[in-house]
Design an enzyme around this catalytic site. Structure first.
Site, PDB file in Angstrom:
ATOM      1  N   TYR A 151       1.021  -1.387   0.162  1.00  0.00           N
ATOM      2  CA  TYR A 151      -0.088  -0.014   0.106  1.00  0.00           C
ATOM      3  C   TYR A 151       1.030   1.334  -0.089  1.00  0.00           C
ATOM      4  O   TYR A 151       1.983   1.231   0.714  1.00  0.00           O
ATOM      5  CB  TYR A 151      -1.008   0.108   1.484  1.00  0.00           C
ATOM      6  CG  TYR A 151      -2.430  -0.192   0.897  1.00  0.00           C
ATOM      7  CD1 TYR A 151      -3.081   0.962   0.351  1.00  0.00           C
ATOM      8  CD2 TYR A 151      -2.989  -1.381   1.182  1.00  0.00           C
ATOM      9  CE1 TYR A 151      -4.328   0.692  -0.172  1.00  0.00           C
ATOM     10  CE2 TYR A 151      -4.273  -1.400   0.585  1.00  0.00           C
ATOM     11  CZ  TYR A 151      -5.060  -0.463  -0.059  1.00  0.00           C
ATOM     12  OH  TYR A 151      -6.330  -0.475  -0.456  1.00  0.00           O
ATOM     13  N   GLU A 182      -0.536   5.215  -0.419  1.00  0.00           N
ATOM     14  CA  GLU A 182      -1.244   6.086  -0.601  1.00  0.00           C
ATOM     15  C   GLU A 182      -0.307   7.439  -0.391  1.00  0.00           C
ATOM     16  O   GLU A 182       0.532   7.214   0.671  1.00  0.00           O
ATOM     17  CB  GLU A 182      -2.597   6.221   0.052  1.00  0.00           C
ATOM     18  CG  GLU A 182      -3.580   5.037  -0.188  1.00  0.00           C
ATOM     19  CD  GLU A 182      -4.854   5.177   0.642  1.00  0.00           C
ATOM     20  OE1 GLU A 182      -4.695   6.202   1.691  1.00  0.00           O
ATOM     21  OE2 GLU A 182      -5.585   4.314   0.639  1.00  0.00           O
ATOM     22  N   ASP A 207      -6.931  13.826 -24.061  1.00  0.00           N
ATOM     23  CA  ASP A 207      -7.136  12.937 -23.610  1.00  0.00           C
ATOM     24  C   ASP A 207      -6.387  11.986 -24.958  1.00  0.00           C
ATOM     25  O   ASP A 207      -7.201  11.658 -25.937  1.00  0.00           O
ATOM     26  CB  ASP A 207      -8.487  12.249 -23.670  1.00  0.00           C
ATOM     27  CG  ASP A 207      -8.663  10.569 -23.343  1.00  0.00           C
ATOM     28  OD1 ASP A 207      -7.592   9.900 -23.232  1.00  0.00           O
ATOM     29  OD2 ASP A 207      -9.722  10.064 -22.696  1.00  0.00           O
ATOM     30  N   THR A 249      -4.072   6.434 -21.538  1.00  0.00           N
ATOM     31  CA  THR A 249      -3.848   4.926 -20.969  1.00  0.00           C
ATOM     32  C   THR A 249      -2.161   4.724 -21.382  1.00  0.00           C
ATOM     33  O   THR A 249      -1.769   5.448 -22.216  1.00  0.00           O
ATOM     34  CB  THR A 249      -4.684   4.146 -21.819  1.00  0.00           C
ATOM     35  OG1 THR A 249      -4.562   4.243 -23.213  1.00  0.00           O
ATOM     36  CG2 THR A 249      -6.190   4.199 -21.335  1.00  0.00           C
ATOM     37  N   LYS A 277      -2.546   0.960 -24.951  1.00  0.00           N
ATOM     38  CA  LYS A 277      -2.925   1.113 -26.449  1.00  0.00           C
ATOM     39  C   LYS A 277      -1.781   1.345 -27.312  1.00  0.00           C
ATOM     40  O   LYS A 277      -0.838   0.205 -27.228  1.00  0.00           O
ATOM     41  CB  LYS A 277      -3.943   2.108 -26.778  1.00  0.00           C
ATOM     42  CG  LYS A 277      -5.287   1.942 -25.559  1.00  0.00           C
ATOM     43  CD  LYS A 277      -6.328   2.941 -26.092  1.00  0.00           C
ATOM     44  CE  LYS A 277      -7.487   3.172 -25.241  1.00  0.00           C
ATOM     45  NZ  LYS A 277      -8.032   2.482 -24.298  1.00  0.00           N
ATOM     46  N   ARG A 301      -1.854  -2.345 -18.729  1.00  0.00           N
ATOM     47  CA  ARG A 301      -3.146  -1.648 -18.668  1.00  0.00           C
ATOM     48  C   ARG A 301      -2.812  -0.643 -17.497  1.00  0.00           C
ATOM     49  O   ARG A 301      -2.622  -0.930 -16.156  1.00  0.00           O
ATOM     50  CB  ARG A 301      -4.105  -2.734 -18.233  1.00  0.00           C
ATOM     51  CG  ARG A 301      -4.477  -3.724 -19.063  1.00  0.00           C
ATOM     52  CD  ARG A 301      -5.581  -4.156 -18.773  1.00  0.00           C
ATOM     53  NE  ARG A 301      -6.806  -3.356 -19.357  1.00  0.00           N
ATOM     54  CZ  ARG A 301      -7.107  -3.427 -20.760  1.00  0.00           C
ATOM     55  NH1 ARG A 301      -6.573  -4.114 -21.465  1.00  0.00           N
ATOM     56  NH2 ARG A 301      -8.002  -2.408 -21.070  1.00  0.00           N
TER      57      ARG A 301
HETATM   58  N1  PLP Z   1      -9.982   7.554 -23.161  1.00  0.00           N
HETATM   59  C1  PLP Z   1      -9.899   7.125 -24.412  1.00  0.00           C
HETATM   60  C2  PLP Z   1      -9.942   7.923 -25.384  1.00  0.00           C
HETATM   61  C3  PLP Z   1     -10.004   5.802 -24.546  1.00  0.00           C
HETATM   62  O1  PLP Z   1     -10.546   5.358 -25.690  1.00  0.00           O
HETATM   63  C4  PLP Z   1     -10.423   4.858 -23.383  1.00  0.00           C
HETATM   64  C5  PLP Z   1     -10.688   3.538 -23.506  1.00  0.00           C
HETATM   65  O2  PLP Z   1     -11.026   2.983 -24.536  1.00  0.00           O
HETATM   66  C6  PLP Z   1     -10.473   5.464 -22.042  1.00  0.00           C
HETATM   67  C7  PLP Z   1     -10.058   6.605 -21.895  1.00  0.00           C
HETATM   68  C8  PLP Z   1     -10.508   4.491 -20.886  1.00  0.00           C
HETATM   69  O3  PLP Z   1      -9.347   3.626 -20.875  1.00  0.00           O
HETATM   70  P1  PLP Z   1      -9.462   2.372 -19.603  1.00  0.00           P
HETATM   71  O4  PLP Z   1     -10.361   1.442 -20.444  1.00  0.00           O
HETATM   72  O5  PLP Z   1      -7.947   2.216 -19.219  1.00  0.00           O
HETATM   73  O6  PLP Z   1     -10.494   3.170 -18.241  1.00  0.00           O
END
Ligand code: PLP
Length: 484
Positions: free
Chosen positions: A70, A72, A247, A276, A279, A285
């Protein structure tokens, strides 16, 4: 991204054999499922745009005792004792992320993309709304507020606006989609794409932003097949006093690999960038937040603001994956992802298929299957039966809605990791068109037209499987990794 055996293939084979033996001694069915998953992934033509194959180095890093800790808090400032090694891991993950992306600040704790976006939203609210309100009262901490003060502040924070890309134009659920928390915690509006071209219309986004005056302008996507000009998005945000959040979950690998540079690199333009790591970036992950310095202290409050204890074993794997992405070969890989997407798009279009925006310049292609007389659901299942793994996706203003859809999303990061190039992707295009043009919509039990059932001509699935096996045999997944 090569068919040559991994440099550490022998050691990785030994490690996995040992790991599976240990697992089997407790729950053999899990060991068997794990073996089977590798076999299935090796035998499958994976075109899911959000998936990839992390290296054994990344995968092995996740299976350690860091999982038990842990931690935090933040590096050097933990609410638990004995976090010195977690500190090392988190600091290294953040350092690699800062160096790789040229970001002033990086936060490696988010467990996923959704968590990273939640951290970003609350950090922006903390920085833009909470901090000035506290400063006005001469306070530093929300705990100093009276219940009455807090009620007022909570109302103010709950009254903010977010403008993001709509789901059917390619945005993500977390970009203000009503059923998601982002569409509930903010008043939200969405921008779309030009109905004629399918392309982002920056003037239309600007007009909407001027009218709606959002606190947060979200850019980034899950299914938009084109690059975005983030300098323009920042101009729009600045004009209306919004915070630009990008994002880059889908295209982080293309940013890391310097395929997206200048106006197409979100990091210098956005206030806050989320991603993320699993990908196109090809890591474990997980999530990551990058920020300009002024947002750093707010982002640092991700735990306890919206996160609990960080996944230290995954942060360690993020550090390894980010170190891999800093190696020269990653730029070649990233460029190949984009080149391969273009080959796939050209191969589909030259065989008469219709693509949203008539092409791609990133890692994905959005195929409009209405030209084949099919829904996305029928196309997805017919392709899967033939061995081609894709996912159905809405197209802009989709007449079939988000469940049946009219599109198929195809991405190149995973097969590029296996060493596929332009010739292979042209063959993939040929197989997809072959299957879809030999598939007809089925009928419901009552005899009406069905949006789900379909009939593919005899022999098509078999011949496609044979072609796939031949292609995959030439490009093994994890070359040299041989389990006993
Ligand atoms: N943001 C975008 C643009 C995504 O395509 C995705 C997932 O496909 C996410 C966020 C969410 O990612 P996670 O599945 O790791 O929560």
């Amino acid at each position: 991204m090569s068919d040559a055996p991994l440099p550490y293939a022998k050691a990785a084979s030994t490690a996995y054999d040992a790991a599976l033996e240990v697992i089997a001694s407790v729950e053999p069915r899990i060991a068997e499922a794990t073996r089977q998953e590798l076999a299935d992934q090796r035998a499958s033509l994976k075109l899911i745009a959000s998936e990839n194959y992390a290296s054994p180095a990344v995968l092995l890093t996740m299976g350690t005792w860091f999982s038990d800790k842990y931690a935090e808090g933040t590096v050097g400032h933990r609410f638990y004792a004995a976090c010195q090694n977690v500190d090392t891991v988190e600091a290294l993950a953040a350092e690699h992320a800062r160096e790789l992306f040229g970001a002033p600040y990086a936060y490696a704790q988010p467990h996923s993309g959704i968590d990273a976006n939640l951290v970003a939203f609350w950090s922006i609210l903390a920085h833009r709304i909470e901090a000035p309100a506290l400063a006005e009262k001469g306070m530093k901490n929300v705990n100093e507020l009276t219940d009455e003060d807090w009620e007022g502040l909570r109302r103010e924070m709950g009254d903010q606006r977010l403008l993001g890309m709509s789901l059917d134009a390619g945005g993500h659920l977390t970009h203000g989609f009503r059923p998601n928390i982002s569409g509930k915690m903010f008043h939200q509006q969405q921008y779309g794409t030009d109905p004629e071209t399918g392309l982002l219309d920056y003037d239309a986004v600007a007009a909407k932003a001027r009218e709606f005056k959002p606190l947060v302008l979200v850019a980034g996507y899950s299914a938009y097949p084109r690059r975005v000009n983030f300098a323009k998005m920042r101009e729009i945000a600045d004009e209306v006093g919004a915070t630009l959040m990008v994002d880059m979950a889908h295209f982080a690998g293309l940013v890391a690999g310097k395929v997206f540079t200048g106006d197409e690199d979100p990091v210098p333009h956005a206030h806050v960038v989320t991603t993320t790591t699993h990908k196109s970036l090809r890591g474990p992950r997980g999530g990551l937040v990058l920020a300009q310095e002024e947002f750093a202290s707010s982002v640092d409050r991700g735990c306890p603001m919206v996160l609990g204890g960080p996944l230290s074993h995954v942060m360690a794997a993020k550090a390894v994956a980010l170190a891999e992405a800093r190696q020269d070969g990653f730029r070649t890989y990233a460029q190949a992802i984009a080149d391969n997407a273009k080959s796939l798009a050209d191969g589909l279009m030259s065989r008469g298929a219709k693509l949203v925006t008539d092409g791609t310049d990133n890692h994905l292609v959005l195929l409009d299957v209405s030209g084949f007389g099919l829904t996305g659901r029928q196309a997805e299942t017919a392709l899967l039966e033939a061995g081609v793994v894709t996912n159905r996706n809405s197209v802009p203003a989709d007449p079939n809605g988000a469940w049946y859809t009219s599109g198929i999303r195809l991405g190149t990061p995973a097969l590029t990791t296996r060493g596929f190039g332009g010739t292979e992707f042209d063959e993939v295009a040929d197989m997809i068109v072959d299957v879809l043009s030999q598939t007809q919509p089925g009928t419901t039990k009552a005899g009406g037209p069905s949006k789900a059932s379909y009939v593919t001509a005899d022999g098509v699935a078999d011949r496609t499987h044979a072609r796939i096996d031949e292609l995959l045999d030439k490009h093994p997944l994890y070359p040299g990794l041989d389990l006993a």
